[in-house]
Design a protein around this motif. Sequence first.
Motif, short mmCIF file in Angstrom:
data_model
loop_
_atom_site.label_atom_id
_atom_site.label_comp_id
_atom_site.label_asym_id
_atom_site.label_seq_id
_atom_site.Cartn_x
_atom_site.Cartn_y
_atom_site.Cartn_z
N PRO A 296 0.80 -1.23 0.00
CA PRO A 296 0.00 0.00 0.00
C PRO A 296 0.84 1.29 0.00
O PRO A 296 0.72 2.11 0.90
CB PRO A 296 -0.83 -0.13 1.28
CG PRO A 296 0.04 -0.94 2.18
CD PRO A 296 0.80 -1.90 1.31
N ILE A 297 1.70 1.44 -1.00
CA ILE A 297 2.56 2.61 -1.08
C ILE A 297 2.74 3.03 -2.54
O ILE A 297 2.81 2.17 -3.43
CB ILE A 297 3.93 2.32 -0.41
CG1 ILE A 297 4.83 3.56 -0.42
CG2 ILE A 297 4.62 1.12 -1.07
CD1 ILE A 297 6.01 3.48 0.54
N THR A 298 2.77 4.34 -2.76
CA THR A 298 2.90 4.91 -4.10
C THR A 298 4.17 5.75 -4.15
O THR A 298 4.44 6.53 -3.22
CB THR A 298 1.69 5.82 -4.41
OG1 THR A 298 0.51 5.00 -4.43
CG2 THR A 298 1.82 6.53 -5.74
N PHE A 299 4.95 5.58 -5.22
CA PHE A 299 6.20 6.32 -5.35
C PHE A 299 6.08 7.41 -6.41
O PHE A 299 5.68 7.13 -7.54
CB PHE A 299 7.33 5.36 -5.73
CG PHE A 299 7.59 4.35 -4.66
CD1 PHE A 299 8.45 4.65 -3.61
CD2 PHE A 299 6.95 3.11 -4.67
CE1 PHE A 299 8.67 3.73 -2.59
CE2 PHE A 299 7.17 2.19 -3.65
CZ PHE A 299 8.04 2.50 -2.61
N ILE B 274 1.94 2.34 5.23
CA ILE B 274 3.40 2.30 5.38
C ILE B 274 3.81 3.62 6.04
O ILE B 274 3.62 4.70 5.47
CB ILE B 274 4.09 2.13 4.01
CG1 ILE B 274 3.54 0.92 3.24
CG2 ILE B 274 5.62 2.01 4.21
CD1 ILE B 274 3.83 -0.44 3.83
N THR B 275 4.37 3.52 7.25
CA THR B 275 4.58 4.70 8.08
C THR B 275 5.97 5.31 7.88
O THR B 275 6.88 4.65 7.39
CB THR B 275 4.42 4.32 9.57
OG1 THR B 275 5.43 3.34 9.88
CG2 THR B 275 3.05 3.73 9.85
N LEU C 123 -1.12 8.44 12.17
CA LEU C 123 -0.86 9.64 11.37
C LEU C 123 -1.82 9.71 10.17
O LEU C 123 -2.39 10.76 9.86
CB LEU C 123 0.60 9.63 10.89
CG LEU C 123 1.09 10.88 10.17
CD1 LEU C 123 1.16 12.06 11.12
CD2 LEU C 123 2.46 10.63 9.53
N ALA C 124 -1.98 8.57 9.51
CA ALA C 124 -2.88 8.51 8.34
C ALA C 124 -4.34 8.64 8.78
O ALA C 124 -5.14 9.32 8.13
CB ALA C 124 -2.67 7.21 7.58
N ILE C 125 -4.69 8.00 9.89
CA ILE C 125 -6.08 8.05 10.37
C ILE C 125 -6.46 9.50 10.68
O ILE C 125 -7.49 10.01 10.24
CB ILE C 125 -6.26 7.15 11.61
CG1 ILE C 125 -6.08 5.68 11.22
CG2 ILE C 125 -7.62 7.38 12.26
CD1 ILE C 125 -5.95 4.73 12.40
N ARG C 126 -5.57 10.18 11.41
CA ARG C 126 -5.85 11.60 11.73
C ARG C 126 -5.92 12.47 10.49
O ARG C 126 -6.79 13.32 10.36
CB ARG C 126 -4.75 12.13 12.64
CG ARG C 126 -5.02 11.83 14.08
CD ARG C 126 -4.41 12.93 14.90
NE ARG C 126 -4.54 12.62 16.31
CZ ARG C 126 -4.13 13.43 17.27
NH1 ARG C 126 -3.54 14.57 16.97
NH2 ARG C 126 -4.29 13.12 18.52
N ASN C 127 -4.99 12.25 9.56
CA ASN C 127 -4.97 13.02 8.32
C ASN C 127 -6.32 12.91 7.61
O ASN C 127 -6.92 13.92 7.22
CB ASN C 127 -3.84 12.48 7.43
CG ASN C 127 -3.86 13.03 6.01
OD1 ASN C 127 -4.56 12.48 5.14
ND2 ASN C 127 -3.11 14.08 5.77
N ARG C 128 -6.87 11.70 7.49
CA ARG C 128 -8.14 11.52 6.78
C ARG C 128 -9.30 12.10 7.60
O ARG C 128 -10.24 12.67 7.05
CB ARG C 128 -8.41 10.06 6.50
CG ARG C 128 -7.35 9.35 5.67
CD ARG C 128 -6.94 10.08 4.43
NE ARG C 128 -6.16 9.21 3.56
CZ ARG C 128 -4.86 8.93 3.71
NH1 ARG C 128 -4.16 9.49 4.68
NH2 ARG C 128 -4.25 8.11 2.88
#
Length: 346
Positions: free
Chosen positions: A98-101, A201-202, A327-332
């Motif tokens: 689950p990561i995009t470059f 991916i943190t 971090l991702a949960i809060r961001n969304r």
Amino acid sequence: METKKMVLERKALESSVIEEAADRLRRGELVAFPTETVYGLGADARNEAAIRKIFEVKGRPSDNPLILHIAELSELDELSREVSPKARALMEKFCPGPITFVVKRSDGVSDLVTAGLDSVAVRMPSDEIARALIRAAGCPIAAPSANVSGRPSPTDAEAVWEDLNGKIPLILDGGRTEVGLESTVVDVTGETPVILRPGKITPEEIAKVWQGVSVEEASAEVPRSPGQKYRHYAPKAKMTVFVGRFDDVVQRILLEEAKAELEDWKIGILCFDESRDRYRSHDVISLGSYFDKEAVSHNLYAALRQFDEWGVDVIFAETTDEKGLGLAIRNRMYKAAGGNVVEVAR
Ligand code: TXA
Ligand code: MG
């Protein structure tokens, strides 16, 4: 247009279904498909007419570039003119996943995909259905999340149906997605990696492979990831996120709940298993245990869509801490609330 939904079992992927989907992609049609993060709305990345349809169907601003999905890392050579050894090491560690470059683009990539940027976003999903589809299509698949712009990303085929029924010919139904939040987007074109969108991916995990990783502030005025500037993932109700010590937050939401009751508002409450029983409102959703961030990310978007279905006027939300997946949960959640965040003092 009639939208067909075809169910696929992960254990025994039916090749005739994958073939039909791949064939439609090659003919320039759009196909929605599952990935391990959220459902994508796919088009043949080499077909500009098909890519235009993505923007039309989603109502997506044309300055917001798309991610190209590939099945093998070797396919990257055609899309990027330069990938540094450090970037390569990151890819080898986390792909498929689950990561995009974000890498420097090659001339062959359409300007419609990159929105005119000198870079292109590439991702290799781990979901078997996604991989089988990319392989069968024989081309990179350009795919944003399969929602109408501004709506929460779809984590099951029903959510895709809600947004896109009648607008696309085919939805591949692979059940609920595992992660539930969009991929981590990391820019690897510079001296150090920059996370443009947090995800599963943190930063901690990335730093183990490539030190000096930074996270772009969500409030950056000219975000390097154009998608970050739009209000996103949003439910229809006015949502407020409360941040602070767990008990203080619950007390505060109870107070807001009482005030909203006096106004006769239909109240939605987004909380955790640990606090669920403390609220009186009818429309309460627990995202899982406060300590189980995987469950929380898995459940978040379905919960936001459920509130829309119930037609609540306001949503009062608890949230996790910012460690790891938090971090991702809060961001969304902050984006869903349009930045409407209240710090609860003791
Ligand atoms: O998990 C995911 O990434 C899902 C699944 C379907 O793969 N896709 C997804 O796509 O979330 P989308 O289009 O909803 O979000 C793509 C994000 C946007 O924020 C966009 O601005 C950013 O990636 N992006 C795309 N190309 C970029 C580039 N060249 N430079 C910086 N950001 C880019
Ligand atoms: Mg999206």
